[in-house]
Write a protein that holds these residues in place. Sequence first.
Motif, PDB file in Angstrom:
ATOM      1  N   ASN A  40      -6.123   2.364  15.406  1.00 38.83           N
ATOM      2  CA  ASN A  40      -4.698   2.067  15.335  1.00 38.83           C
ATOM      3  C   ASN A  40      -4.507   0.622  14.915  1.00 38.83           C
ATOM      4  N   TRP A  41      -3.277   0.301  14.517  1.00 42.25           N
ATOM      5  CA  TRP A  41      -3.012  -1.010  13.945  1.00 42.25           C
ATOM      6  C   TRP A  41      -2.892  -2.098  15.001  1.00 42.25           C
ATOM      7  N   LEU A  42      -3.494  -3.236  14.683  1.00 41.43           N
ATOM      8  CA  LEU A  42      -3.244  -4.474  15.412  1.00 41.43           C
ATOM      9  C   LEU A  42      -2.423  -5.440  14.557  1.00 41.43           C
ATOM     10  N   ARG A  43      -2.720  -5.448  13.261  1.00 40.37           N
ATOM     11  CA  ARG A  43      -1.992  -6.344  12.360  1.00 40.37           C
ATOM     12  C   ARG A  43      -1.999  -5.776  10.954  1.00 40.37           C
ATOM     13  N   ARG A  44      -0.843  -5.911  10.280  1.00 39.31           N
ATOM     14  CA  ARG A  44      -0.713  -5.506   8.879  1.00 39.31           C
ATOM     15  C   ARG A  44      -0.266  -6.703   8.060  1.00 39.31           C
ATOM     16  N   LEU A  50       2.089  -9.374   0.659  1.00 35.20           N
ATOM     17  CA  LEU A  50       2.214  -8.391  -0.423  1.00 35.20           C
ATOM     18  C   LEU A  50       2.615  -9.071  -1.729  1.00 35.20           C
ATOM     19  N   ALA A  51       3.563  -9.993  -1.642  1.00 38.27           N
ATOM     20  CA  ALA A  51       4.024 -10.699  -2.836  1.00 38.27           C
ATOM     21  C   ALA A  51       2.921 -11.568  -3.419  1.00 38.27           C
ATOM     22  N   ALA A  52       2.072 -12.131  -2.547  1.00 37.56           N
ATOM     23  CA  ALA A  52       1.040 -13.057  -3.016  1.00 37.56           C
ATOM     24  C   ALA A  52      -0.006 -12.379  -3.888  1.00 37.56           C
ATOM     25  N   VAL A  53      -0.222 -11.076  -3.706  1.00 40.06           N
ATOM     26  CA  VAL A  53      -1.234 -10.381  -4.504  1.00 40.06           C
ATOM     27  C   VAL A  53      -0.603  -9.447  -5.535  1.00 40.06           C
ATOM     28  N   PHE A  54       0.715  -9.527  -5.701  1.00 34.19           N
ATOM     29  CA  PHE A  54       1.378  -8.661  -6.680  1.00 34.19           C
ATOM     30  C   PHE A  54       0.769  -8.929  -8.059  1.00 34.19           C
ATOM     31  N   PRO A  55       0.288  -7.886  -8.749  1.00 34.37           N
ATOM     32  CA  PRO A  55      -0.397  -8.092 -10.025  1.00 34.37           C
ATOM     33  C   PRO A  55       0.471  -8.844 -11.037  1.00 34.37           C
ATOM     34  N   ILE A 125      -0.033   1.505   0.378  1.00 35.10           N
ATOM     35  CA  ILE A 125       0.624   0.199   0.256  1.00 35.10           C
ATOM     36  C   ILE A 125       1.665   0.299  -0.853  1.00 35.10           C
ATOM     37  N   ASP A 126       2.861  -0.153  -0.560  1.00 36.10           N
ATOM     38  CA  ASP A 126       3.996   0.029  -1.464  1.00 36.10           C
ATOM     39  C   ASP A 126       4.617  -1.333  -1.795  1.00 36.10           C
ATOM     40  N   TRP A 127       4.644  -1.657  -3.085  1.00 36.33           N
ATOM     41  CA  TRP A 127       5.258  -2.904  -3.542  1.00 36.33           C
ATOM     42  C   TRP A 127       6.657  -2.672  -4.121  1.00 36.33           C
ATOM     43  N   THR A 128       7.253  -1.527  -3.868  1.00 35.95           N
ATOM     44  CA  THR A 128       8.556  -1.207  -4.439  1.00 35.95           C
ATOM     45  C   THR A 128       9.574  -2.301  -4.111  1.00 35.95           C
ATOM     46  N   GLY A 129      10.266  -2.752  -5.137  1.00 33.67           N
ATOM     47  CA  GLY A 129      11.295  -3.774  -4.961  1.00 33.67           C
ATOM     48  C   GLY A 129      10.837  -5.179  -5.276  1.00 33.67           C
TER      49      GLY A 129
END
Length: 350
Positions: A40-44, A50-55, A125-129
Amino acid sequence: MVALALTERFAPNDTAGKPIEGRTFVYDAELLAPGDRNANWLRRPTPTSLAAVFPRRAMLEHKDGKAAIRCDVTVEGYLDRCEVRSETPEGYGFGQAALLLSSQFAMTPKIRNGKPVVGDVVIPIDWTGLATADVRPGRSVIRDPVWSVAPTSAAVDAVYPSAAAAIPAGQAALRCRLDAEGRLYRCQVTSESPPSKGFGAAASKLAPSFVAAVRPGEPAPKDLLVEIPFRFRNPTAPDNNRLTDVKWVQTLSEAGANQLYPQVAKGEGVSAGMGQVDCVATADGSLADCGVAKEEPAGKGFGQAALEAAKLMKMNPWTHTGDPVEGRQISIPIRFKLDASEPPAEEVRP
């Protein structure tokens, strides 16, 4: 007899964005014993991550994207052996971006019979928007570069935080720039787990020990960042981890393997064989203390040939999961196949 009724709801589209209606799929249901649980998740990663690795290409062309990666979850809660399962649209780098984020995840391990065991997870993982958001195209980020120098196991143990003395392990990630000589500068901690235990500071102390492999005289790479994961294990605890998934930077070529092909096997018309060696990795990624573990077929010289091949092999000294390779054991099966154009050995007569 146990009767089980399940009510489940599924997303209308799969991870690639395609409708699932009318498609057949297999669904496994596992009943957990009392005290057992799945990972289970501890940190995401945060929206900023997400923005920092946006292609970069996707940002310039205003393309949103999604990706899914599959990873093992180790008994310590680390993500390991991550691979891209899907990316949409293809060719824009969203799969690679998802892999870059894997070092920023932290999970609780899978528990079976009251003990942590290796599990697995698929992460969408979703970068929508983000493509239309007010985000400037970032620098290209590379993952798992080839290192000519990396911290030793002793160096990693030496910076284990005193604030974490009571816990078995922790992790962190740095994002740094590369200079013309392959050294790191302007490093920033992008994640640490658990927080406030000093693992980010420990990783920063190790940054000067890295030197990326660059060709002499090449100009400094522009707009290039490198992501470096770190795994820290409490030095007071036993560490029996073996190397299983390494990046080879020097291996045996087909021509080289043919040169090492055992003369005994060649003379007896044996066209292929395998020798497996157990070795210990050194600080620079080369192999030492190798011994023959197995050979097939036996008695034809493939074990000795594998020992000679191991002398020519070299791995990246820092793994993509954040560990130094130095001092760790690895088993390497090396296969040999006789070149069909090689003339058969002549029979020696008195």
